[in-house]
Scaffold this motif. Sequence first.
Motif, PDB file in Angstrom:
ATOM      1  N   ILE A 146       0.960  -1.209   0.043  1.00  0.00           N
ATOM      2  CA  ILE A 146       0.105   0.167   0.071  1.00  0.00           C
ATOM      3  C   ILE A 146       0.736   1.197  -0.025  1.00  0.00           C
ATOM      4  O   ILE A 146       0.535   2.209  -0.595  1.00  0.00           O
ATOM      5  CB  ILE A 146      -0.823   0.045   1.024  1.00  0.00           C
ATOM      6  N   LYS A 147       2.063   1.215   0.843  1.00  0.00           N
ATOM      7  CA  LYS A 147       2.678   2.313   0.654  1.00  0.00           C
ATOM      8  C   LYS A 147       3.580   2.615  -0.469  1.00  0.00           C
ATOM      9  O   LYS A 147       3.619   3.826  -0.995  1.00  0.00           O
ATOM     10  CB  LYS A 147       3.759   2.157   1.772  1.00  0.00           C
ATOM     11  N   PHE A 152       3.444   5.881  -5.797  1.00  0.00           N
ATOM     12  CA  PHE A 152       3.346   5.910  -7.074  1.00  0.00           C
ATOM     13  C   PHE A 152       2.160   6.546  -7.649  1.00  0.00           C
ATOM     14  O   PHE A 152       2.109   7.689  -8.475  1.00  0.00           O
ATOM     15  CB  PHE A 152       3.218   4.457  -7.620  1.00  0.00           C
ATOM     16  N   LEU A 153       0.752   6.511  -6.996  1.00  0.00           N
ATOM     17  CA  LEU A 153      -0.134   7.446  -7.271  1.00  0.00           C
ATOM     18  C   LEU A 153       0.054   8.688  -7.197  1.00  0.00           C
ATOM     19  O   LEU A 153      -0.470   9.681  -7.880  1.00  0.00           O
ATOM     20  CB  LEU A 153      -1.342   6.929  -6.501  1.00  0.00           C
ATOM     21  N   LYS A 154       0.898   9.032  -6.100  1.00  0.00           N
ATOM     22  CA  LYS A 154       1.237  10.499  -5.638  1.00  0.00           C
ATOM     23  C   LYS A 154       2.224  11.217  -6.883  1.00  0.00           C
ATOM     24  O   LYS A 154       1.819  12.191  -7.218  1.00  0.00           O
ATOM     25  CB  LYS A 154       1.812  10.770  -4.474  1.00  0.00           C
ATOM     26  N   GLU A 177      -6.279   6.552   2.312  1.00  0.00           N
ATOM     27  CA  GLU A 177      -4.890   6.868   1.957  1.00  0.00           C
ATOM     28  C   GLU A 177      -4.572   6.938   0.522  1.00  0.00           C
ATOM     29  O   GLU A 177      -3.806   7.633   0.069  1.00  0.00           O
ATOM     30  CB  GLU A 177      -3.852   6.083   2.658  1.00  0.00           C
ATOM     31  N   LEU A 178      -5.086   5.600  -0.073  1.00  0.00           N
ATOM     32  CA  LEU A 178      -4.684   5.637  -1.508  1.00  0.00           C
ATOM     33  C   LEU A 178      -5.346   6.506  -2.260  1.00  0.00           C
ATOM     34  O   LEU A 178      -4.880   7.059  -3.273  1.00  0.00           O
ATOM     35  CB  LEU A 178      -5.135   4.253  -2.054  1.00  0.00           C
ATOM     36  N   ALA A 210     -16.623  10.468   8.211  1.00  0.00           N
ATOM     37  CA  ALA A 210     -15.870  12.097   7.715  1.00  0.00           C
ATOM     38  C   ALA A 210     -14.707  11.949   7.085  1.00  0.00           C
ATOM     39  O   ALA A 210     -14.515  12.894   6.026  1.00  0.00           O
ATOM     40  CB  ALA A 210     -15.887  12.835   9.116  1.00  0.00           C
ATOM     41  N   LEU A 211     -13.808  10.783   7.118  1.00  0.00           N
ATOM     42  CA  LEU A 211     -12.625  10.841   6.537  1.00  0.00           C
ATOM     43  C   LEU A 211     -13.017  10.632   5.062  1.00  0.00           C
ATOM     44  O   LEU A 211     -12.326  11.056   4.088  1.00  0.00           O
ATOM     45  CB  LEU A 211     -11.837   9.667   7.070  1.00  0.00           C
TER      46      LEU A 211
END
Length: 439
Positions: A146-147, A152-154, A177-178, A210-211
């Motif tokens: 996931i990290k 990569f997505l960032k 997060e993703l 809410a997140l």
Amino acid sequence: MEDDGEPEQSSWAYLPDVCLRRVFHWLDDRDRSWAALVCKKWSCAMHSGSLWRCRTITFYGQPSRARTLEFQSALWYTKKFGKYLKHLEIKLSNPYNTPFIKKFQVIMRGLLSHLGKCNSHLVSLSIKYLELDCLIWKNVVRAQFIKNLAAFLKRMSNQLDYLNLKGARITLEEGCELLNSLSSLTNRSFISEINIEDFFSLHLSVYSSALFHQTMSKFHRLTILTFNYNCISDELLDILREHSSHSLCTLNIKCHIHDPHGQAVSGMSWANLAKRAPKLNVNFFFERVMKHDHLARILLVEIPVRSISLRSCYFSDPDWTMRPTLTNLLPAYWHGLQKLTLELNNDHELLDNELLQLILSCKKLLFLKVWAFLSVSFMERLLQNRAERKCILTTIKVRIYTAQDDSTEEERLLADIYRKFKYLIDSELNYFVITYPMV
């Protein structure tokens, strides 16, 4: 005639590069590698970026020698020509143990790192059915994967236009997060299509988070969003209205029996979204959610529904009946419904009249797929109405359930019906009708 000593040139030697690349487009990796050895011209053509814009890499859980070679070739070419990639699809086929998953995570870390450094064209990424909630994903491996994916997505967030993470099955925090990675550089994302169907783990009430709402508020140009009904809330619909109404065209919503779907969503929220997003169409896919009171809470008249699929998956429940849904709920969409799929174990509840009336009332209905207990005469009545232009169906796919082992008589009647309407079927319809014993 004298021989001037010049070797005869093949017609292939004069083929323009654009035609050559088009031919090479249809070759697999092995044939491309052989073609590149023919001559310098072919080798240069093989290095054209247009040949390497799309790539699918399949990780086989139980590889054969041929599959291993195919995977290694795909991986090698992806690294070699990764700078040209525009569309990348990763498939995880039958993962079966923890060592395999660890290997997958390590290879993906290297691959994503390489693409993150060399590629500036990627617009589409698909990694489906990761099923990160399975026991073969140990916590450390899962967290690292996931990290790496988030990093990569960032990196790709300013160019990625399509993301498909269907079936990831992760926690609410990991999922957000993703998704947040797509907006981390500018605090807003302009990706246009996201598929997060079965993205979150089962039984999560995402609609109350809410997140999740904060995360979704960062998307400002969504055109197609595919997700589960356990994400739907008044807050989410307001967010879509505020940030993506100018672009939003399609919502694909899956509602599964094991996902929470008892939340109260107001018709006013749907109406406000539909008013601000006039191009919006909503497609519903129900899995074993068949009770009328459950469906009535979801299928509100204000929703601009284009497609409905109701599947009981061979399960039969004495507590539900299909008749009220066909007569009270679905007719509300007579002006917009274009596609209807019913796969029902309706336990011999005859629905011929109700279904036919629904079809005739839906003025834009083009596609009909029904697996249910029906009488054969239903087909004759339906085709007669179609011949009289009382409906505009172009696709009819029907599986008529029967409680008898021997369906010879029903098959004979269907053959007679086909002959009677043969001209209509052959000239205007995509038509497939069979009987199917359910004993």
